[in-house]
Write an enzyme that holds these catalytic residues in place. Structure first.
Site, PDB file in Angstrom:
ATOM      1  N   GLU A  24      29.567  29.286  -3.215  1.00  0.00           N
ATOM      2  CA  GLU A  24      30.708  30.043  -2.710  1.00  0.00           C
ATOM      3  C   GLU A  24      31.953  29.164  -2.574  1.00  0.00           C
ATOM      4  OE1 GLU A  24      28.694  33.484  -0.896  1.00  0.00           O
ATOM      5  OE2 GLU A  24      28.104  32.036   0.628  1.00  0.00           O
ATOM      6  N   GLU A  49      17.506  26.233   5.773  1.00  0.00           N
ATOM      7  CA  GLU A  49      18.272  26.130   4.520  1.00  0.00           C
ATOM      8  C   GLU A  49      18.294  24.675   4.061  1.00  0.00           C
ATOM      9  OE1 GLU A  49      22.653  26.225   4.933  1.00  0.00           O
ATOM     10  OE2 GLU A  49      22.529  27.944   3.574  1.00  0.00           O
ATOM     11  N   ASP A  60      31.469  29.553  -7.146  1.00  0.00           N
ATOM     12  CA  ASP A  60      30.132  29.203  -7.646  1.00  0.00           C
ATOM     13  C   ASP A  60      29.032  29.723  -6.718  1.00  0.00           C
ATOM     14  OD1 ASP A  60      30.193  27.470  -5.471  1.00  0.00           O
ATOM     15  OD2 ASP A  60      30.412  25.654  -6.663  1.00  0.00           O
TER      16      ASP A  60
HETATM   17  C1  BGC Z   1      24.987  29.358   0.066  1.00  0.00           C
HETATM   18  C2  BGC Z   1      24.772  30.490  -0.912  1.00  0.00           C
HETATM   19  C3  BGC Z   1      23.845  31.530  -0.321  1.00  0.00           C
HETATM   20  C4  BGC Z   1      24.268  31.959   1.071  1.00  0.00           C
HETATM   21  C5  BGC Z   1      23.231  32.827   1.756  1.00  0.00           C
HETATM   22  C6  BGC Z   1      25.479  29.945   1.368  1.00  0.00           C
HETATM   23  O1  BGC Z   1      25.711  28.914   2.243  1.00  0.00           O
HETATM   24  O2  BGC Z   1      25.937  28.445  -0.433  1.00  0.00           O
HETATM   25  O3  BGC Z   1      24.212  29.982  -2.088  1.00  0.00           O
HETATM   26  O4  BGC Z   1      23.803  32.647  -1.172  1.00  0.00           O
HETATM   27  O5  BGC Z   1      24.471  30.825   1.861  1.00  0.00           O
HETATM   28  O6  BGC Z   1      21.989  32.209   1.795  1.00  0.00           O
END
Ligand code: BGC
Length: 358
Positions: free
Chosen positions: A163, A314, A160
């Site tokens: 990931e 994030e 998903d």
């Molecule tokens: C997230 C992804 C994202 C990636 C880079 C991962 O931890 O689950 O959605 O694309 O980080 O930002």
């Protein structure tokens, strides 16, 4: 806070766009020094919304070049499909590339279809906003390959957008695929594309609903903030659709906490904190259904999470699902990624929704 978060966000994104056009997910976090199609397309869309069209175009040129470079892999994959050979995860296109557009040789869970839909959607938006139909010709090969790829594989389980859960089928991934195919088909007007989009929607109606709302993956009854994508921006269902409204209600009950939005209740990545980009997304949803005060509150919450330089992480860890996992991840990968370009991008999108004077 007296820093201009809009300007800072644009600047963070520009500073971290490589000369190739790729956007680094986060510059200070080893595992995120790559460019994901998923993050990248939303970042480029954000740049389009603040009229930084040159930056957005450079990203799409990078995607085009990268997919073209992968042509032999696509041809080999389609050959295997024709001869009914068993497909392995590494046969598929990766979800992220180095900034030079190369596949990283590691064991990342790369089979993720969503980004190939998201880039088609973002590109279509870029073409509409800039009226640059020329790109359809320039990118013809990579657009066609992406369409064929999605039409052929949309029904397969794959990891998903977080990931995870490689063996499951995810409504939010299907939203990206449906959204990408439908958006590009506004220009191409092909029946085969419409038919696949219709099949995806029918599949969702038949398999992805539990107690009158959408589920995290087929077979689960859990919730996930990425289910918002079914309505915004991909429009598989309207924001006022009953199933979407019910889904948002369950999100509000289970994963919204004073403005902060968790990915899903069972998330333990860095303890499973509140994701800035998802808090903006919920605000975007509220704005789309006229819940402006709540949208403003979401924007405010996100702004409050920025550090003194205006940089956004994030996720923030004030309220996590499971504290026991914070140290585990900090030891493994270091502090939470900052700045995360996708967080800045979603902030910009919500900010423009609420402040656009045009
Ligand atoms: C997230 C992804 C994202 C990636 C880079 C991962 O931890 O689950 O959605 O694309 O980080 O930002």
């Amino acid at each position: 806070m007296n820093v201009n978060l809009k300007e800072i966000s644009i600047d963070v994104i520009k500073q971290n766009q490589h000369a190739s056009g790729a956007f680094v997910a986060s510059p200070n976090f080893d595992n995120y020094k790559y460019s994901w199609l998923r993050d990248g397309a939303f970042i480029a869309y954000a740049m389009d919304t603040v009229k930084e069209h040159t930056s957005a175009k450079k990203f799409y040129q990078w995607v085009d070049k990268t997919i073209k470079r992968n042509r032999p892999k696509i041809i080999q994959l389609m050959g295997k499909v024709q001869s009914n050979e068993r497909l392995e995860p590494h046969d598929f296109l990766p979800c992220r590339y180095t900034v030079e557009g190369l596949e990283a040789k590691d064991d990342w869970p790369n089979f993720q279809l969503d980004g190939y839909g998201t880039w088609l959607w973002g590109l279509s938006e870029h073409i509409k906003l800039t009226n640059n139909k020329q790109l359809l010709e320039e990118f013809n090969q990579s657009i066609e390959d992406s369409i064929e790829y999605l039409i052929t594989f949309w029904h397969l389980p794959n990891s998903d957008c977080w990931e995870e859960n490689a063996d499951k089928i995810h409504p939010s991934t299907l939203a990206c695929i449906h959204g990408g195919l439908t958006a590009i088909n506004e220009f191409l007007e092909r029946d085969a594309i419409t038919q696949t989009a219709n099949k995806i929607k029918e599949f969702l109606m038949n398999n992805a609903i539990y107690e009158n709302r959408f589920v995290k993956y087929i077979g689960s009854s859990s919730i996930d903030a990425s289910l918002l994508w079914l309505s915004l921006p991909f429009g598989v269902f309207t924001p006022k659709d009953t199933y979407i409204e019910n889904t948002v209600k369950v999100m509000e009950e289970k994963i919204l906490h004073e403005g902060g939005v968790h990915r899903f209740p069972e998330d333990t990545y860095y303890g499973g904190g509140e994701w800035l980009l998802l808090s903006s997304w919920l605000g975007w949803y509220y704005a789309s259904v006229g819940r402006i005060d709540e949208a403003q509150k979401q924007l405010q919450w996100v702004e409050n999470q920025a550090d003194e330089k205006g940089h956004m992480t994030e996720q923030v860890l004030h309220h996590v699902n499971d504290e026991g996992f914070i140290d585990h991840w900090v030891k493994l990968w270091g502090p939470v990624a900052k700045p995360l370009l996708w967080s800045h991008a979603m902030y910009l999108i919500l900010h423009e929704q609420l402040n656009n004077e045009d």
